[in-house]
Design a protein around this motif. Structure first.
Motif, PDB file in Angstrom:
ATOM      1  N   GLU A  35      16.081  -5.580  14.115  1.00  0.00           N
ATOM      2  CA  GLU A  35      14.698  -6.426  14.077  1.00  0.00           C
ATOM      3  C   GLU A  35      14.052  -5.874  12.921  1.00  0.00           C
ATOM      4  O   GLU A  35      13.924  -4.633  12.710  1.00  0.00           O
ATOM      5  N   ARG A  36      13.418  -6.904  12.113  1.00  0.00           N
ATOM      6  CA  ARG A  36      12.704  -6.628  10.978  1.00  0.00           C
ATOM      7  C   ARG A  36      11.202  -6.197  11.530  1.00  0.00           C
ATOM      8  O   ARG A  36      10.874  -6.647  12.372  1.00  0.00           O
ATOM      9  N   PRO A  37      10.719  -5.032  10.695  1.00  0.00           N
ATOM     10  CA  PRO A  37       9.525  -4.472  11.213  1.00  0.00           C
ATOM     11  C   PRO A  37       8.452  -5.569  11.021  1.00  0.00           C
ATOM     12  O   PRO A  37       8.416  -6.376  10.087  1.00  0.00           O
ATOM     13  N   VAL A  38       7.279  -5.560  11.928  1.00  0.00           N
ATOM     14  CA  VAL A  38       6.102  -6.577  11.850  1.00  0.00           C
ATOM     15  C   VAL A  38       5.314  -6.042  10.810  1.00  0.00           C
ATOM     16  O   VAL A  38       4.866  -4.794  10.736  1.00  0.00           O
ATOM     17  N   VAL A  39       5.121  -6.660   9.802  1.00  0.00           N
ATOM     18  CA  VAL A  39       4.028  -6.229   8.521  1.00  0.00           C
ATOM     19  C   VAL A  39       2.782  -6.780   9.169  1.00  0.00           C
ATOM     20  O   VAL A  39       2.428  -8.044   8.992  1.00  0.00           O
ATOM     21  N   ALA A  40       1.632  -5.844   9.180  1.00  0.00           N
ATOM     22  CA  ALA A  40       0.518  -6.152   9.330  1.00  0.00           C
ATOM     23  C   ALA A  40      -0.320  -6.377   8.328  1.00  0.00           C
ATOM     24  O   ALA A  40      -0.073  -5.671   7.436  1.00  0.00           O
ATOM     25  N   ILE A  41      -1.469  -7.176   8.371  1.00  0.00           N
ATOM     26  CA  ILE A  41      -2.163  -7.366   7.068  1.00  0.00           C
ATOM     27  C   ILE A  41      -2.992  -6.123   6.910  1.00  0.00           C
ATOM     28  O   ILE A  41      -3.641  -5.361   7.660  1.00  0.00           O
ATOM     29  N   GLY A  42      -2.916  -5.616   5.688  1.00  0.00           N
ATOM     30  CA  GLY A  42      -3.487  -4.256   5.372  1.00  0.00           C
ATOM     31  C   GLY A  42      -2.697  -3.193   5.578  1.00  0.00           C
ATOM     32  O   GLY A  42      -3.322  -2.048   5.398  1.00  0.00           O
ATOM     33  N   ALA A  43      -1.602  -3.321   6.119  1.00  0.00           N
ATOM     34  CA  ALA A  43      -0.832  -2.077   6.432  1.00  0.00           C
ATOM     35  C   ALA A  43       0.025  -1.339   5.116  1.00  0.00           C
ATOM     36  O   ALA A  43      -0.120  -2.119   4.316  1.00  0.00           O
ATOM     37  N   PRO A  44      -0.181  -0.018   4.895  1.00  0.00           N
ATOM     38  CA  PRO A  44       0.490   0.316   3.984  1.00  0.00           C
ATOM     39  C   PRO A  44       1.940   0.009   3.838  1.00  0.00           C
ATOM     40  O   PRO A  44       2.540  -0.163   4.819  1.00  0.00           O
ATOM     41  N   LYS A  45       2.388  -0.131   2.266  1.00  0.00           N
ATOM     42  CA  LYS A  45       3.803  -0.372   2.276  1.00  0.00           C
ATOM     43  C   LYS A  45       4.597   0.652   2.078  1.00  0.00           C
ATOM     44  O   LYS A  45       4.060   1.714   1.208  1.00  0.00           O
ATOM     45  N   PRO A  46       5.663   0.885   2.638  1.00  0.00           N
ATOM     46  CA  PRO A  46       6.366   2.136   2.532  1.00  0.00           C
ATOM     47  C   PRO A  46       6.910   2.399   1.240  1.00  0.00           C
ATOM     48  O   PRO A  46       6.933   3.590   0.846  1.00  0.00           O
ATOM     49  N   GLU A  47       7.369   1.382   0.494  1.00  0.00           N
ATOM     50  CA  GLU A  47       7.775   1.771  -1.027  1.00  0.00           C
ATOM     51  C   GLU A  47       6.663   2.309  -1.863  1.00  0.00           C
ATOM     52  O   GLU A  47       7.018   3.040  -2.812  1.00  0.00           O
ATOM     53  N   VAL A  48       5.390   1.816  -1.694  1.00  0.00           N
ATOM     54  CA  VAL A  48       4.117   2.206  -2.456  1.00  0.00           C
ATOM     55  C   VAL A  48       3.695   3.468  -1.985  1.00  0.00           C
ATOM     56  O   VAL A  48       3.566   4.616  -2.834  1.00  0.00           O
ATOM     57  N   VAL A  49       4.071   3.816  -0.645  1.00  0.00           N
ATOM     58  CA  VAL A  49       3.570   5.312  -0.219  1.00  0.00           C
ATOM     59  C   VAL A  49       4.564   6.411  -0.732  1.00  0.00           C
ATOM     60  O   VAL A  49       4.117   7.343  -0.983  1.00  0.00           O
ATOM     61  N   ALA A  50       5.855   5.910  -0.812  1.00  0.00           N
ATOM     62  CA  ALA A  50       6.992   6.906  -1.072  1.00  0.00           C
ATOM     63  C   ALA A  50       6.909   7.112  -2.700  1.00  0.00           C
ATOM     64  O   ALA A  50       6.863   8.110  -3.144  1.00  0.00           O
ATOM     65  N   ASN A  51       6.392   6.184  -3.504  1.00  0.00           N
ATOM     66  CA  ASN A  51       6.135   6.396  -4.983  1.00  0.00           C
ATOM     67  C   ASN A  51       4.996   7.247  -5.219  1.00  0.00           C
ATOM     68  O   ASN A  51       4.926   7.663  -6.230  1.00  0.00           O
ATOM     69  N   MET A  52       4.032   7.128  -4.406  1.00  0.00           N
ATOM     70  CA  MET A  52       2.711   7.841  -4.775  1.00  0.00           C
ATOM     71  C   MET A  52       2.904   9.479  -4.685  1.00  0.00           C
ATOM     72  O   MET A  52       2.612   9.978  -5.266  1.00  0.00           O
ATOM     73  N   GLY A  53       4.121   9.841  -3.596  1.00  0.00           N
ATOM     74  CA  GLY A  53       4.298  11.122  -3.752  1.00  0.00           C
ATOM     75  C   GLY A  53       4.973  11.616  -4.891  1.00  0.00           C
ATOM     76  O   GLY A  53       5.088  12.836  -4.953  1.00  0.00           O
TER      77      GLY A  53
END
Length: 86
Positions: A38-56
């Motif tokens: 199942e695809r994960p539920v995307v909440a409004i304002g939730a952090p996006k995994p690809e953005v968080v991974a690139n921040m590191g």
């Protein structure tokens, strides 16, 4: 003759038990597999995994030969003379 029939019955019971366990494992695998597809539920304002991974990646510096000096635990062993102010 009785020993032969008892051992055949034990083999049958063992094989039925093994088949039941295999069936339960297959059913559990199907349930878990369908839950992970199942695809994960995307909440409004939730952090996006690809953005968080690139921040590191921005915080990673090149490999250091003096990790303790970077942390401030030990003095640096670089032979650089301190700048003299006139």
């Amino acid at each position: 003759m009785r020993d032969s029939s008892q051992s055949i019955q034990r083999v049958k019971v063992g094989l039925i038990g093994l088949a039941a366990v295999m069936l339960l494992i297959a059913l559990a695998s199907l349930v878990i597999g369908s839950a992970t597809r199942e695809r994960p539920v995307v909440a409004i304002g939730a952090p996006k995994p690809e953005v968080v991974a690139n921040m590191g990646l921005d915080n990673v510096a090149g490999p250091s030969s003096e990790p303790l000096a970077e942390l401030g635990v030990a003095p640096s062993t670089n032979a650089q003379a301190p700048a003299v102010q006139p």
